[in-house]
Motif scaffolding. Sequence first.
Motif, mmCIF file in Angstrom:
data_model
loop_
_atom_site.group_PDB
_atom_site.id
_atom_site.type_symbol
_atom_site.label_atom_id
_atom_site.label_comp_id
_atom_site.label_asym_id
_atom_site.label_seq_id
_atom_site.Cartn_x
_atom_site.Cartn_y
_atom_site.Cartn_z
ATOM 1 N N HIS A 22 0.920 -1.352 -0.027
ATOM 2 C CA HIS A 22 -0.117 -0.140 -0.144
ATOM 3 C C HIS A 22 0.895 1.272 0.054
ATOM 4 O O HIS A 22 0.549 2.250 -0.748
ATOM 5 N N ASP A 23 1.739 1.344 0.944
ATOM 6 C CA ASP A 23 2.762 2.553 0.857
ATOM 7 C C ASP A 23 3.404 2.809 -0.205
ATOM 8 O O ASP A 23 3.628 4.013 -0.514
ATOM 9 N N LYS A 24 3.935 1.608 -0.977
ATOM 10 C CA LYS A 24 4.799 1.882 -2.136
ATOM 11 C C LYS A 24 3.983 2.259 -3.370
ATOM 12 O O LYS A 24 4.279 3.383 -3.867
ATOM 13 N N VAL A 25 2.801 1.775 -3.514
ATOM 14 C CA VAL A 25 2.056 2.179 -4.666
ATOM 15 C C VAL A 25 1.299 3.469 -4.397
ATOM 16 O O VAL A 25 1.470 4.306 -5.043
ATOM 17 N N SER A 26 0.922 3.839 -3.208
ATOM 18 C CA SER A 26 0.727 5.137 -2.683
ATOM 19 C C SER A 26 1.682 6.209 -3.131
ATOM 20 O O SER A 26 1.282 7.010 -3.640
ATOM 21 N N SER A 27 2.878 5.895 -2.721
ATOM 22 C CA SER A 27 4.039 6.796 -3.021
ATOM 23 C C SER A 27 4.191 6.938 -4.361
ATOM 24 O O SER A 27 4.856 8.051 -5.035
ATOM 25 N N ILE A 28 3.602 6.106 -5.376
ATOM 26 C CA ILE A 28 3.865 6.415 -6.869
ATOM 27 C C ILE A 28 2.594 7.106 -7.398
ATOM 28 O O ILE A 28 2.528 7.105 -8.564
ATOM 29 N N GLY A 29 1.805 7.457 -6.353
ATOM 30 C CA GLY A 29 0.600 8.330 -7.050
ATOM 31 C C GLY A 29 -0.750 7.686 -7.100
ATOM 32 O O GLY A 29 -1.589 8.498 -7.620
ATOM 33 N N PHE A 30 -0.923 6.530 -6.548
ATOM 34 C CA PHE A 30 -2.370 6.079 -6.697
ATOM 35 C C PHE A 30 -2.876 5.889 -5.306
ATOM 36 O O PHE A 30 -2.176 5.703 -4.198
ATOM 37 N N GLU A 31 -4.205 6.317 -5.040
ATOM 38 C CA GLU A 31 -5.074 6.122 -4.058
ATOM 39 C C GLU A 31 -5.475 4.880 -3.807
ATOM 40 O O GLU A 31 -6.395 4.247 -4.776
ATOM 41 N N LEU A 32 -5.169 3.860 -2.705
ATOM 42 C CA LEU A 32 -5.786 2.705 -2.460
ATOM 43 C C LEU A 32 -6.966 2.445 -1.523
ATOM 44 O O LEU A 32 -6.620 3.270 -0.593
ATOM 45 N N CYS A 33 -8.004 1.713 -1.823
ATOM 46 C CA CYS A 33 -8.589 1.490 -0.850
ATOM 47 C C CYS A 33 -8.352 -0.036 -0.170
ATOM 48 O O CYS A 33 -8.255 -0.945 -0.768
ATOM 49 N N LEU A 34 -8.343 0.140 1.150
ATOM 50 C CA LEU A 34 -7.797 -1.251 1.805
ATOM 51 C C LEU A 34 -9.008 -1.486 2.974
ATOM 52 O O LEU A 34 -9.440 -0.530 3.662
ATOM 53 N N GLU A 35 -9.391 -2.759 3.232
ATOM 54 C CA GLU A 35 -10.242 -3.022 4.148
ATOM 55 C C GLU A 35 -9.961 -2.432 5.355
ATOM 56 O O GLU A 35 -10.860 -1.871 6.305
ATOM 57 N N ALA A 36 -8.459 -2.512 6.029
ATOM 58 C CA ALA A 36 -8.256 -2.061 7.352
ATOM 59 C C ALA A 36 -8.485 -0.600 7.512
ATOM 60 O O ALA A 36 -8.847 -0.214 8.586
ATOM 61 N N LYS A 37 -8.247 0.282 6.515
ATOM 62 C CA LYS A 37 -8.567 1.673 6.582
ATOM 63 C C LYS A 37 -9.534 2.225 5.982
ATOM 64 O O LYS A 37 -10.054 3.408 6.380
ATOM 65 N N ASP A 38 -10.358 1.563 5.295
ATOM 66 C CA ASP A 38 -11.548 2.080 4.262
ATOM 67 C C ASP A 38 -12.755 1.787 4.613
ATOM 68 O O ASP A 38 -13.797 2.169 4.298
ATOM 69 N N PHE A 39 -13.138 0.469 5.049
ATOM 70 C CA PHE A 39 -14.266 -0.057 5.181
ATOM 71 C C PHE A 39 -15.069 0.521 6.364
ATOM 72 O O PHE A 39 -14.428 0.835 7.425
ATOM 73 N N ILE A 40 -16.330 0.673 6.283
ATOM 74 C CA ILE A 40 -17.196 1.750 7.201
ATOM 75 C C ILE A 40 -17.641 0.452 8.174
ATOM 76 O O ILE A 40 -18.088 -0.436 7.965
ATOM 77 N N GLY A 41 -17.246 0.866 9.563
ATOM 78 C CA GLY A 41 -17.494 -0.042 10.631
ATOM 79 C C GLY A 41 -19.033 0.080 10.811
ATOM 80 O O GLY A 41 -19.765 1.234 10.371
#
Length: 152
Positions: A22-41
């Motif tokens: 996630h950190d590497k792909v984000s650093s090259i300019g892409f926004e990622l949706c991950l369960e741990a940070k983006d799923f709605i409780g």
Amino acid sequence: MKEVTVETTPCNADSKWIKQFHDKVSSIGFELCLEAKDFIGGSGIAENVINAIDSSRRVISIITHNFLKSTWGSYEMEMTRMHAFQKGREDMVIVVVKDDIQVTDMPEVMKKMWFKITYIQWPNDEHLAYNTEEICYEKMKMSLKMKEETTI
């Protein structure tokens, strides 16, 4: 709209590696949706999965042995396949095979899509000079940009 939804195992067995990815792909300019940070409780997992796929331009499935053992992994792949087919976006799927897994070991839903996806093999053998992490991230970057150009 998120750039990319990343499908991973809900048990987070591969969470350390996923975080680095996630950190590497984000650093090259892409926004990622991950369960741990983006799923709605409070919302169900199925609802969160469908919302993430619907609101993303592309879906990256990280295929590990843990992912293949997971019932939710199969569900995520099936929802991705259905969404891609319904929307005429069969090329929206990028598969990163992290572990030493053969196509024949993939679930049927993945085999049905195999020739329409972008496939990236994560390096399993450090002695192969042409398959390094740097090359995999470059392939990822090119795949995401190429798909961005064709979907806009």
